[in-house]
Motif scaffolding. Sequence first.
Motif, short mmCIF file in Angstrom:
data_model
loop_
_atom_site.label_atom_id
_atom_site.label_comp_id
_atom_site.label_asym_id
_atom_site.label_seq_id
_atom_site.Cartn_x
_atom_site.Cartn_y
_atom_site.Cartn_z
N SER A 120 0.81 -1.21 0.00
CA SER A 120 0.00 0.00 0.00
C SER A 120 0.85 1.27 0.00
N THR A 121 0.15 2.41 0.18
CA THR A 121 0.76 3.72 0.18
C THR A 121 0.62 4.32 1.58
N GLU A 179 -3.36 4.63 3.50
CA GLU A 179 -3.69 3.21 3.47
C GLU A 179 -4.69 2.72 4.50
N HIS A 221 -7.26 0.67 2.69
CA HIS A 221 -6.73 -0.59 2.19
C HIS A 221 -6.64 -1.62 3.32
N GLY A 245 1.86 0.27 4.54
CA GLY A 245 1.92 1.57 3.94
C GLY A 245 3.39 1.92 3.77
#
Length: 341
Positions: free
Chosen positions: A79-80, A83, A86, A128
């Motif tokens: 993920s980023t 997140e 997510h 993340g």
Amino acid sequence: MNATQAPRAPRSASLPDRRAVAHRRALLESMLRVRRFEERCVELYSAARIRGFMHLYIGEEAVAVGVNEALTDDDAVVSTYREHGHALARGVPAEAIMAEMFGKVTGCSRGRGGSMHLFDAGRRFYGGNAIVGGGLPLAAGLALADRMTGRDRVTCCFFGDGAFAEGEFHETANLAALWGLPLLLVCENNLYAMGTALARHQARTDLALRAAGYGMVSWAVDGMDVFAVEDAARKAAEGVRAGTGPHFLEMRTYRFRAHSMYDPDRYRDKAEIEHWKGRDPVEGLARRLREAKELTDRARAALEDRLAAEIDRAVEAADRAPEEPVGDLLKYVTSPEAIPP
């Protein structure tokens, strides 16, 4: 409930029965969970109970929920720093995420990561990442390991349109296509890289078309429609599993809030924001269910009450949870034993 508990029952990799009301209502519940969690985080951050940087997912819920429906528990997700959605859609408990936001030892990263570094190895949620595009080469490594060991897995990597301009994306896309890696690249194109509009940092704004230049199957998706997202993600995941190499999905979506809680959001016209709010993925699905007589006002209220109670419990548990003992601060930082030569 914490990050070490067993993963939930595997998701089905097959197309769900769209006639099943339960499936559609489950999608709404998942998106509402993300929305209400994020809204509570705003309140807690404003009260200085959550500190540091925080990037909200409000407006983009259909992407996280729809994509995760297409994955199995054996697949991996990278993920980023945006997140929370997510992680929730992947099944990481709200209690473990909230404790992490509070910096408590019961958090999914033992309170060491905070908002931008959620991690749950048991659910194959590989975090993340505060570095823009930083998750892309990590995802390629996970996919390469699966291909080399013959495991039937997909690695899904989320990233934003800003990361498309980074070298990590182009290096990853090239090697993934060259080596035929089982990688699903999901670009969450919310039209802004921090405060810079897409057209100001990309000469060609059709990102799916550009990704296709690497020889990947690529297409753009309405990221505000959870059904469209789920269908596209399932087709892409099935293609990856079939051995046709990496796939790229450009999810055209929008964040209703600023880039981060520190951002005054002066670079967007308010009319633009209101226009996109008219395509709210959460309320859009709720409206479709009401019109189909699949969701009554009473059922919606009961769902909201249940989610509010779930988030209340997460906040209360985070409040009660201990901070990491000072004596443990160097734990997991260095190797406990000397590495032999």
